[in-house]
Design a protein around this motif. Structure first.
Motif, PDB file in Angstrom:
ATOM      1  N   GLY A   1       7.203 -79.199   2.278  1.00  0.00           N
ATOM      2  CA  GLY A   1       8.581 -78.728   2.192  1.00  0.00           C
ATOM      3  C   GLY A   1       9.353 -78.901   3.483  1.00  0.00           C
ATOM      4  O   GLY A   1       9.004 -79.712   4.347  1.00  0.00           O
ATOM      5  N   LEU A   2      10.440 -78.127   3.621  1.00  0.00           N
ATOM      6  CA  LEU A   2      11.287 -78.146   4.804  1.00  0.00           C
ATOM      7  C   LEU A   2      11.287 -76.775   5.454  1.00  0.00           C
ATOM      8  O   LEU A   2      11.195 -75.750   4.774  1.00  0.00           O
ATOM      9  N   VAL A   3      11.432 -76.772   6.772  1.00  0.00           N
ATOM     10  CA  VAL A   3      11.468 -75.529   7.540  1.00  0.00           C
ATOM     11  C   VAL A   3      12.858 -75.358   8.134  1.00  0.00           C
ATOM     12  O   VAL A   3      13.395 -76.271   8.768  1.00  0.00           O
ATOM     13  N   SER A   4      13.437 -74.190   7.920  1.00  0.00           N
ATOM     14  CA  SER A   4      14.729 -73.841   8.513  1.00  0.00           C
ATOM     15  C   SER A   4      14.660 -72.407   9.002  1.00  0.00           C
ATOM     16  O   SER A   4      14.245 -71.508   8.245  1.00  0.00           O
ATOM     17  N   SER A   5      15.018 -72.201  10.264  1.00  0.00           N
ATOM     18  CA  SER A   5      15.007 -70.870  10.884  1.00  0.00           C
ATOM     19  C   SER A   5      13.661 -70.173  10.699  1.00  0.00           C
ATOM     20  O   SER A   5      13.589 -68.970  10.431  1.00  0.00           O
ATOM     21  N   GLY A   6      12.591 -70.959  10.809  1.00  0.00           N
ATOM     22  CA  GLY A   6      11.247 -70.389  10.746  1.00  0.00           C
ATOM     23  C   GLY A   6      10.705 -70.171   9.355  1.00  0.00           C
ATOM     24  O   GLY A   6       9.541 -69.778   9.200  1.00  0.00           O
ATOM     25  N   THR A   7      11.512 -70.416   8.324  1.00  0.00           N
ATOM     26  CA  THR A   7      11.060 -70.234   6.944  1.00  0.00           C
ATOM     27  C   THR A   7      10.804 -71.576   6.295  1.00  0.00           C
ATOM     28  O   THR A   7      11.650 -72.479   6.378  1.00  0.00           O
ATOM     29  N   GLU A   8       9.650 -71.714   5.642  1.00  0.00           N
ATOM     30  CA  GLU A   8       9.363 -72.956   4.923  1.00  0.00           C
ATOM     31  C   GLU A   8       9.788 -72.821   3.464  1.00  0.00           C
ATOM     32  O   GLU A   8       9.469 -71.819   2.803  1.00  0.00           O
ATOM     33  N   TYR A   9      10.496 -73.841   2.982  1.00  0.00           N
ATOM     34  CA  TYR A   9      10.937 -73.887   1.598  1.00  0.00           C
ATOM     35  C   TYR A   9      10.115 -74.956   0.874  1.00  0.00           C
ATOM     36  O   TYR A   9      10.264 -76.154   1.163  1.00  0.00           O
ATOM     37  N   PRO A  10       9.238 -74.566  -0.046  1.00  0.00           N
ATOM     38  CA  PRO A  10       8.374 -75.539  -0.721  1.00  0.00           C
ATOM     39  C   PRO A  10       9.172 -76.424  -1.676  1.00  0.00           C
ATOM     40  O   PRO A  10      10.003 -75.934  -2.454  1.00  0.00           O
ATOM     41  N   LEU A  11       8.907 -77.731  -1.599  1.00  0.00           N
ATOM     42  CA  LEU A  11       9.663 -78.702  -2.380  1.00  0.00           C
ATOM     43  C   LEU A  11       8.735 -79.737  -3.000  1.00  0.00           C
ATOM     44  O   LEU A  11       7.717 -80.104  -2.426  1.00  0.00           O
ATOM     45  N   ASP A  12       9.156 -80.235  -4.159  1.00  0.00           N
ATOM     46  CA  ASP A  12       8.479 -81.364  -4.798  1.00  0.00           C
ATOM     47  C   ASP A  12       9.240 -82.665  -4.562  1.00  0.00           C
ATOM     48  O   ASP A  12       8.645 -83.738  -4.528  1.00  0.00           O
ATOM     49  N   ILE A  13      10.562 -82.548  -4.425  1.00  0.00           N
ATOM     50  CA  ILE A  13      11.441 -83.719  -4.270  1.00  0.00           C
ATOM     51  C   ILE A  13      12.449 -83.410  -3.179  1.00  0.00           C
ATOM     52  O   ILE A  13      13.019 -82.312  -3.143  1.00  0.00           O
ATOM     53  N   LEU A  14      12.690 -84.380  -2.294  1.00  0.00           N
ATOM     54  CA  LEU A  14      13.674 -84.214  -1.226  1.00  0.00           C
ATOM     55  C   LEU A  14      14.720 -85.320  -1.319  1.00  0.00           C
ATOM     56  O   LEU A  14      14.380 -86.512  -1.317  1.00  0.00           O
ATOM     57  N   ILE A  15      15.979 -84.928  -1.394  1.00  0.00           N
ATOM     58  CA  ILE A  15      17.098 -85.865  -1.490  1.00  0.00           C
ATOM     59  C   ILE A  15      17.915 -85.763  -0.209  1.00  0.00           C
ATOM     60  O   ILE A  15      18.315 -84.668   0.203  1.00  0.00           O
TER      61      ILE A  15
END
Length: 658
Positions: free
Chosen positions: A462-476
């Motif tokens: 996933g992506l990390v923003s402000s210390g939080t990871e956001y789990p993702l299957d697809i990134l656009i």
């Protein structure tokens, strides 16, 4: 920002409530811009084809090209020479071809050779096929040659497939189908003094598993018609190459991942998937509502919110078309001018608003387009300050209405607050949608506001923003393109082509050492028979086709006059004195664009690089030379028309080609 006046006793009067509001607003804008200002500027991005990541570099390839059909077509021979070598086969290149044919400068399509990296005609409308794609300028003013083709657009803002089809319509009407070399990149162009022609070093791709072909093409005249949305780029996100899910750029949409197709936004491939999209610019405003319908969870990563006004999409009424729109010869140019007046604060009393959309409600957009209403802004602190204050005041009602609209539509107050744009309207290309803000009311749509910092990093999951990871299957990646003003608007830097004129002089070196140097923004001394799509030292309009059309019209006039003077092929070159005189006129008007100094970093400010003040006066002069005409496009067209009416091609040296 607040101004005070003296009362009858000679003491300063208290600022008005409006002045206080403007002062507070300017302070808010300054704070928000400062959050986003990064020392690496444009270097925080990398063009797709220049990425160190194999996967990102692969995104630069054309997913739409029919390689089998192109390989089966007759090959353009090495050493092929035509009268007009046109680099770019989008709307700009097609406009050049049509006007050259109409003027008789090209006797047939055999006098024209297009070269384009794409697999077909259409430019940005070939490459971009994302769901929700539509022109953001009214179709009737944007789509070129409507009058000449007799075509009626299906909607006020037509969608991507129709824009691509229109390129094909132009190709068919003027018989241009056999004139192009597609899938081809130009590395360098050189003026051949002995042969009195331009020589282009070209690499033609042949598709997967096929060896590319190196060849040289020649043209008596070279026209660089590359558009302003030429080089998609991505931010340099640490760890991006490790992300295990599917990744693609909106300019290279992957329907194999999402399901659906061009013109088919049934994105069943997103069902059950966690989707992330980075970017909230004009593209994302169109894409997000389509993703929201199908993704299990949609995370929208935002650095800077866009202004989002109403769209008002509707089908074209055939009766209105014939009785109110396409009613007379020249109707489309008149409509282009009418729209431009509303964006340049140039509306005259009693003038009808022909377009009547959100663009016509923002006269303060004249801050980046110029305005015919005002004289040259003297470069003194007092004059600059008054000019900026006037534009902030002119923008106040519109910017406040945009923020109020956001608050009214988005139900969650915290999300609404993060979606409000805190910068003047002119600092980022405005968006228009009746679906985008509404999407954030859906339970599966989540705004991840990075507070101006952008995404921190990527992980395999996933992506990390402000210390939080956001789990993702697809990134656009909806992260846009190189700014067209990169390299001071140099055609060489913008296109990535090395351009060498007389004596091997590099256009890029000339621009780097001396700043922009043109006559009327279209040609440069030392580079005979070379004309380029205007960026620096030209008038600018939000409707890019209007800008292109004005440039094409002027170049065709120059060539008509030049060839008539020598009764045949000509060598046409700007004198150094003429381009310096023109550059001086541009510099005189640079004070108008001081308004960008209060902008948030982004596309218009070259990611903040345009905001940097240098103690080196030469560097500041170079910046001033690269600006547009400060009185708006309509005033600029009158300058060009007066030049053409005079008729002598003043500033050009013309000799007969051998």
């Amino acid at each position: 920002m607040a101004e005070s006046t003296n009362n009858t006793n000679g003491t300063a009067a208290a600022p008005s409530p409006e002045d206080l509001k403007l002062y507070e607003l300017s302070q808010k804008y300054t704070l928000e811009a400062a959050k986003r200002l990064r020392p690496d500027g444009l270097a925080q991005f990398v063009r797709l084809q220049e990425s160190s990541s194999v996967r990102i570099r692969a995104l630069a390839q054309d997913p739409w090209a029919d390689h089998a059909a192109l390989n089966a077509a007759p090959q353009v021979p090495d050493g092929d020479k035509t009268k007009f070598l046109i680099l770019g086969a989008g709307y700009g290149g097609l406009l050049y071809a049509v006007r050259l044919l109409e003027a008789g400068l090209a006797r047939s399509s055999e006098d024209i050779r297009f070269v384009d990296a794409a697999g077909g005609f259409g430019g940005t409308w070939w490459w971009n096929r994302y769901p929700g794609l539509a022109c953001d300028i009214e179709s009737y003013t944007y789509m070129p040659l409507l009058e000449e083709t007799g075509y009626m657009p299906s909607k006020k803002y037509v969608e991507g497939p129709e824009l691509l089809e229109h390129a094909g319509r132009i190709v068919e009407k003027w018989g241009l189908g056999g004139s192009a070399l597609f899938r081809s990149t130009v590395k360098a162009v050189r003026w051949d003094e002995a042969g009195q022609a331009w020589s282009a070093e070209v690499t033609e791709g042949r598709g997967p598993g096929e060896a590319s072909r190196e060849l040289t093409l020649k043209g008596e005249y070279l026209i660089i018609a590359s558009g302003i949305l030429t080089n998609p780029h991505v931010p340099k996100i640490p760890g991006l190459d490790t992300f295990a899910g599917a990744v693609f750029h909106t300019a290279r949409w992957d329907y194999g991942v999402t399901g659906g197709g061009h013109g088919d936004a049934v994105l069943t491939g997103l069902e059950g998937k966690r989707v992330g999209i980075i970017g909230t610019g004009a593209t994302a405003i169109q894409v997000v509502p389509k993703l929201a319908k199908y993704a299990k969870e949609l995370y929208v990563f935002q650095r800077t919110p866009s202004t989002v006004s109403w769209r008002g999409q509707r089908p074209t009424d055939p009766e209105e078309w014939t009785t109110k729109i396409a009613t007379k010869k020249g109707w489309q140019r008149e409509r282009m001018l009418n729209l431009d007046r509303y964006m340049t604060d140039g509306v005259q009393e009693g003038q009808e608003n022909l377009v009547g959309d959100g663009w016509t409600e923002m006269p303060a957009y004249s801050a980046v387009l110029g305005s015919p209403r005002y004289p040259i802004v003297d470069p003194t602190p007092e004059k600059i300050g008054a000019h900026v204050a006037r534009l902030y005041k002119l923008d106040l009602a519109h910017s406040e209405a945009i923020r109020a609209r956001t608050e009214t539509i988005v139900k969650d107050a915290e999300t609404a607050g993060k979606l409000k744009p805190w910068y003047p309207t002119w600092c980022k290309r405005p968006g228009f949608s009746d679906e985008y803000l509404q999407a954030f009311n859906l339970p599966n749509v989540h705004l991840v506001d990075t507070d101006g910092k952008g995404v921190d990093s990527a992980t395999p999951t996933g992506l990390v923003s402000s210390g939080t990871e956001y789990p993702l299957d697809i990134l656009i990646l909806s992260t846009g393109y190189d700014t067209p003003s990169i390299g001071g608007g140099s055609p060489a830097v913008r296109t990535g082509i090395d351009i060498y004129g007389r004596g091997g002089t590099s256009l890029n070196d000339k621009w780097t050492n001396h700043g922009a140097a043109t006559l009327h923004g279209l040609c440069s001394s030392g580079f005979p028979n070379l004309f380029f799509a205007p960026i620096a030292q030209f008038g600018q309009a939000a409707n890019n086709v209007f800008t292109l059309e004005v440039g094409v019209e002027h170049v065709v006039h120059i060539l008509e006059k030049a060839e008539a003077r020598v009764d045949g092929g000509a060598i046409v070159e700007v004198s150094s004195e003429a381009e310096e005189a023109w550059s001086f006129e541009i510099m005189r008007r640079a004070g108008w664009f001081a308004t960008v100094m209060g902008c948030t970093p982004g596309y218009i400010t070259s990611e903040g690089e345009a905001l940097r003040q240098s103690p080196d006066q030469m560097e500041m002069m170079k910046k001033a030379r690269a600006g547009p005409w400060s009185h708006g496009m309509e005033a600029f067209t009158k300058v060009l028309q007066e030049y053409r009416d005079e008729g002598s091609l003043q500033g050009f040296q013309v000799v007969k080609a051998a």
